[in-house]
Design a protein around this motif. Structure first.
Motif, PDB file in Angstrom:
ATOM      1  N   ASN A  86       0.833  -1.207   0.000  1.00  0.00           N
ATOM      2  CA  ASN A  86       0.000   0.000   0.000  1.00  0.00           C
ATOM      3  C   ASN A  86       0.869   1.258   0.000  1.00  0.00           C
ATOM      4  O   ASN A  86       0.588   2.218  -0.717  1.00  0.00           O
ATOM      5  CB  ASN A  86      -0.932   0.024   1.219  1.00  0.00           C
ATOM      6  N   ALA A  87       1.912   1.255   0.834  1.00  0.00           N
ATOM      7  CA  ALA A  87       2.808   2.414   0.915  1.00  0.00           C
ATOM      8  C   ALA A  87       3.513   2.649  -0.425  1.00  0.00           C
ATOM      9  O   ALA A  87       3.611   3.779  -0.898  1.00  0.00           O
ATOM     10  CB  ALA A  87       3.830   2.223   2.031  1.00  0.00           C
ATOM     11  N   ARG A  88       3.985   1.581  -1.041  1.00  0.00           N
ATOM     12  CA  ARG A  88       4.706   1.693  -2.323  1.00  0.00           C
ATOM     13  C   ARG A  88       3.796   2.296  -3.404  1.00  0.00           C
ATOM     14  O   ARG A  88       4.170   3.257  -4.086  1.00  0.00           O
ATOM     15  CB  ARG A  88       5.201   0.312  -2.754  1.00  0.00           C
ATOM     16  N   ARG A  89       2.586   1.753  -3.544  1.00  0.00           N
ATOM     17  CA  ARG A  89       1.653   2.271  -4.554  1.00  0.00           C
ATOM     18  C   ARG A  89       1.279   3.726  -4.277  1.00  0.00           C
ATOM     19  O   ARG A  89       1.220   4.554  -5.187  1.00  0.00           O
ATOM     20  CB  ARG A  89       0.396   1.397  -4.614  1.00  0.00           C
ATOM     21  N   HIS A  90       1.030   4.039  -3.004  1.00  0.00           N
ATOM     22  CA  HIS A  90       0.632   5.391  -2.631  1.00  0.00           C
ATOM     23  C   HIS A  90       1.761   6.389  -2.919  1.00  0.00           C
ATOM     24  O   HIS A  90       1.516   7.471  -3.462  1.00  0.00           O
ATOM     25  CB  HIS A  90       0.236   5.432  -1.151  1.00  0.00           C
ATOM     26  N   LEU A  91       2.980   6.034  -2.566  1.00  0.00           N
ATOM     27  CA  LEU A  91       4.124   6.913  -2.817  1.00  0.00           C
ATOM     28  C   LEU A  91       4.323   7.162  -4.309  1.00  0.00           C
ATOM     29  O   LEU A  91       4.556   8.297  -4.727  1.00  0.00           O
ATOM     30  CB  LEU A  91       5.396   6.335  -2.207  1.00  0.00           C
ATOM     31  N   MET A  92       4.218   6.122  -5.098  1.00  0.00           N
ATOM     32  CA  MET A  92       4.398   6.275  -6.542  1.00  0.00           C
ATOM     33  C   MET A  92       3.354   7.235  -7.113  1.00  0.00           C
ATOM     34  O   MET A  92       3.669   8.117  -7.910  1.00  0.00           O
ATOM     35  CB  MET A  92       4.335   4.914  -7.237  1.00  0.00           C
ATOM     36  N   ARG A  93       2.109   7.074  -6.661  1.00  0.00           N
ATOM     37  CA  ARG A  93       1.022   7.926  -7.162  1.00  0.00           C
ATOM     38  C   ARG A  93       1.188   9.373  -6.704  1.00  0.00           C
ATOM     39  O   ARG A  93       1.082  10.299  -7.493  1.00  0.00           O
ATOM     40  CB  ARG A  93      -0.325   7.355  -6.704  1.00  0.00           C
ATOM     41  N   ARG A  94       1.472   9.575  -5.411  1.00  0.00           N
ATOM     42  CA  ARG A  94       1.550  10.933  -4.867  1.00  0.00           C
ATOM     43  C   ARG A  94       2.757  11.712  -5.407  1.00  0.00           C
ATOM     44  O   ARG A  94       2.647  12.894  -5.694  1.00  0.00           O
ATOM     45  CB  ARG A  94       1.583  10.902  -3.345  1.00  0.00           C
ATOM     46  N   ILE A  95       3.902  11.065  -5.551  1.00  0.00           N
ATOM     47  CA  ILE A  95       5.077  11.739  -6.097  1.00  0.00           C
ATOM     48  C   ILE A  95       4.789  12.179  -7.533  1.00  0.00           C
ATOM     49  O   ILE A  95       5.103  13.301  -7.930  1.00  0.00           O
ATOM     50  CB  ILE A  95       6.335  10.849  -6.034  1.00  0.00           C
ATOM     51  N   GLU A  96       4.153  11.315  -8.302  1.00  0.00           N
ATOM     52  CA  GLU A  96       3.818  11.693  -9.672  1.00  0.00           C
ATOM     53  C   GLU A  96       2.810  12.844  -9.695  1.00  0.00           C
ATOM     54  O   GLU A  96       2.947  13.776 -10.484  1.00  0.00           O
ATOM     55  CB  GLU A  96       3.270  10.507 -10.449  1.00  0.00           C
ATOM     56  N   GLU A  97       1.796  12.803  -8.797  1.00  0.00           N
ATOM     57  CA  GLU A  97       0.805  13.881  -8.734  1.00  0.00           C
ATOM     58  C   GLU A  97       1.453  15.227  -8.416  1.00  0.00           C
ATOM     59  O   GLU A  97       1.121  16.237  -9.033  1.00  0.00           O
ATOM     60  CB  GLU A  97      -0.237  13.597  -7.646  1.00  0.00           C
ATOM     61  N   PHE A  98       2.341  15.250  -7.430  1.00  0.00           N
ATOM     62  CA  PHE A  98       2.931  16.507  -6.974  1.00  0.00           C
ATOM     63  C   PHE A  98       4.074  17.021  -7.841  1.00  0.00           C
ATOM     64  O   PHE A  98       4.291  18.227  -7.933  1.00  0.00           O
ATOM     65  CB  PHE A  98       3.426  16.389  -5.526  1.00  0.00           C
ATOM     66  N   THR A  99       4.829  16.113  -8.443  1.00  0.00           N
ATOM     67  CA  THR A  99       6.042  16.539  -9.137  1.00  0.00           C
ATOM     68  C   THR A  99       6.042  16.255 -10.639  1.00  0.00           C
ATOM     69  O   THR A  99       6.847  16.845 -11.358  1.00  0.00           O
ATOM     70  CB  THR A  99       7.287  15.843  -8.550  1.00  0.00           C
ATOM     71  N   GLY A 100       5.224  15.320 -11.087  1.00  0.00           N
ATOM     72  CA  GLY A 100       5.260  14.904 -12.483  1.00  0.00           C
ATOM     73  C   GLY A 100       6.351  13.889 -12.769  1.00  0.00           C
ATOM     74  O   GLY A 100       6.488  13.403 -13.888  1.00  0.00           O
ATOM     75  N   LEU A 101       7.133  13.538 -11.741  1.00  0.00           N
ATOM     76  CA  LEU A 101       8.190  12.537 -11.900  1.00  0.00           C
ATOM     77  C   LEU A 101       7.593  11.133 -11.888  1.00  0.00           C
ATOM     78  O   LEU A 101       6.619  10.870 -11.185  1.00  0.00           O
ATOM     79  CB  LEU A 101       9.208  12.639 -10.765  1.00  0.00           C
ATOM     80  N   THR A 102       8.197  10.233 -12.619  1.00  0.00           N
ATOM     81  CA  THR A 102       7.839   8.818 -12.563  1.00  0.00           C
ATOM     82  C   THR A 102       8.726   8.166 -11.516  1.00  0.00           C
ATOM     83  O   THR A 102       9.943   8.354 -11.525  1.00  0.00           O
ATOM     84  CB  THR A 102       8.085   8.144 -13.929  1.00  0.00           C
ATOM     85  N   VAL A 103       8.131   7.420 -10.603  1.00  0.00           N
ATOM     86  CA  VAL A 103       8.905   6.711  -9.581  1.00  0.00           C
ATOM     87  C   VAL A 103       9.163   5.303 -10.112  1.00  0.00           C
ATOM     88  O   VAL A 103       8.240   4.518 -10.294  1.00  0.00           O
ATOM     89  CB  VAL A 103       8.167   6.675  -8.227  1.00  0.00           C
ATOM     90  N   SER A 104      10.422   5.003 -10.363  1.00  0.00           N
ATOM     91  CA  SER A 104      10.786   3.715 -10.955  1.00  0.00           C
ATOM     92  C   SER A 104      11.017   2.627  -9.915  1.00  0.00           C
ATOM     93  O   SER A 104      10.892   1.446 -10.230  1.00  0.00           O
ATOM     94  CB  SER A 104      12.037   3.866 -11.815  1.00  0.00           C
ATOM     95  N   GLN A 105      11.342   3.031  -8.681  1.00  0.00           N
ATOM     96  CA  GLN A 105      11.653   2.033  -7.656  1.00  0.00           C
ATOM     97  C   GLN A 105      11.404   2.619  -6.280  1.00  0.00           C
ATOM     98  O   GLN A 105      11.756   3.767  -6.012  1.00  0.00           O
ATOM     99  CB  GLN A 105      13.118   1.619  -7.784  1.00  0.00           C
ATOM    100  N   VAL A 106      10.779   1.801  -5.409  1.00  0.00           N
ATOM    101  CA  VAL A 106      10.586   2.187  -4.015  1.00  0.00           C
ATOM    102  C   VAL A 106      11.057   1.017  -3.158  1.00  0.00           C
ATOM    103  O   VAL A 106      10.425  -0.037  -3.128  1.00  0.00           O
ATOM    104  CB  VAL A 106       9.102   2.500  -3.687  1.00  0.00           C
ATOM    105  N   ASP A 107      12.196   1.177  -2.502  1.00  0.00           N
ATOM    106  CA  ASP A 107      12.707   0.173  -1.572  1.00  0.00           C
ATOM    107  C   ASP A 107      12.227   0.550  -0.182  1.00  0.00           C
ATOM    108  O   ASP A 107      12.404   1.692   0.253  1.00  0.00           O
ATOM    109  CB  ASP A 107      14.234   0.126  -1.585  1.00  0.00           C
ATOM    110  N   ILE A 108      11.597  -0.409   0.520  1.00  0.00           N
ATOM    111  CA  ILE A 108      11.050  -0.132   1.843  1.00  0.00           C
ATOM    112  C   ILE A 108      11.683  -1.064   2.860  1.00  0.00           C
ATOM    113  O   ILE A 108      11.731  -2.272   2.660  1.00  0.00           O
ATOM    114  CB  ILE A 108       9.517  -0.300   1.859  1.00  0.00           C
ATOM    115  N   THR A 109      12.155  -0.478   3.963  1.00  0.00           N
ATOM    116  CA  THR A 109      12.668  -1.238   5.101  1.00  0.00           C
ATOM    117  C   THR A 109      11.728  -1.000   6.265  1.00  0.00           C
ATOM    118  O   THR A 109      11.471   0.150   6.626  1.00  0.00           O
ATOM    119  CB  THR A 109      14.087  -0.772   5.479  1.00  0.00           C
ATOM    120  N   VAL A 110      11.200  -2.080   6.843  1.00  0.00           N
ATOM    121  CA  VAL A 110      10.350  -1.969   8.031  1.00  0.00           C
ATOM    122  C   VAL A 110      11.261  -2.121   9.235  1.00  0.00           C
ATOM    123  O   VAL A 110      11.905  -3.152   9.416  1.00  0.00           O
ATOM    124  CB  VAL A 110       9.238  -3.038   8.033  1.00  0.00           C
TER     125      VAL A 110
END
Length: 124
Positions: A86-110
């Motif tokens: 959920n966090a990965r999908r949300h981050l990809m969507r929000r970064i694109e909405e705010f910046t227009g950048l495409t997020v190619s990779q999200v590495d998450i450490t819990v």
């Protein structure tokens, strides 16, 4: 009335790594069951992991693409796989909405799991 400038003459908008980091750190707080991570010095946690703290995010921007490295905590008993997905999908969507950048990779450490009830410590 003057004609609009040719696109080649308008300049370039550059979005810094730190701007993307701040946007992502805020955006991840919008995901249910996901919270912040403790700061680290030389690999050792300083302070505590807390759902109310912000996540730690490192971003790299190259051209129109960003990559993110995110440190979060998760509320137990939420599925870690579900929370990170959920966090990965949300981050990809929000970064694109705010910046227009495409997020190619999200590495998450819990870094921690939190129970619903706070742990009480007593000195005896």
């Amino acid at each position: 009335m003057t004609a609009p400038a040719d696109t080649a003459d308008r300049g370039v908008l550059t979005i810094s790594d730190s701007t993307v980091e701040r946007i992502a750190a805020h955006a991840v707080t919008e995901v249910d069951g996901v919270g912040g991570a403790a700061s680290r010095v030389l690999g050792v946690a300083v302070g505590g992991e807390d759902l109310d703290n912000s996540a730690k995010v490192t971003a790299k921007v190259a051209g129109g693409t960003a990559t993110l490295d995110v440190r979060i905590s998760v509320s137990y008993p939420m599925s870690v796989a579900r929370a990170t997905g959920n966090a990965r999908r949300h981050l990809m969507r929000r970064i694109e909405e705010f910046t227009g950048l495409t997020v190619s990779q999200v590495d998450i450490t819990v870094t921690a799991l939190h129970t619903a009830t706070a742990e009480t410590r007593r000195v005896q």
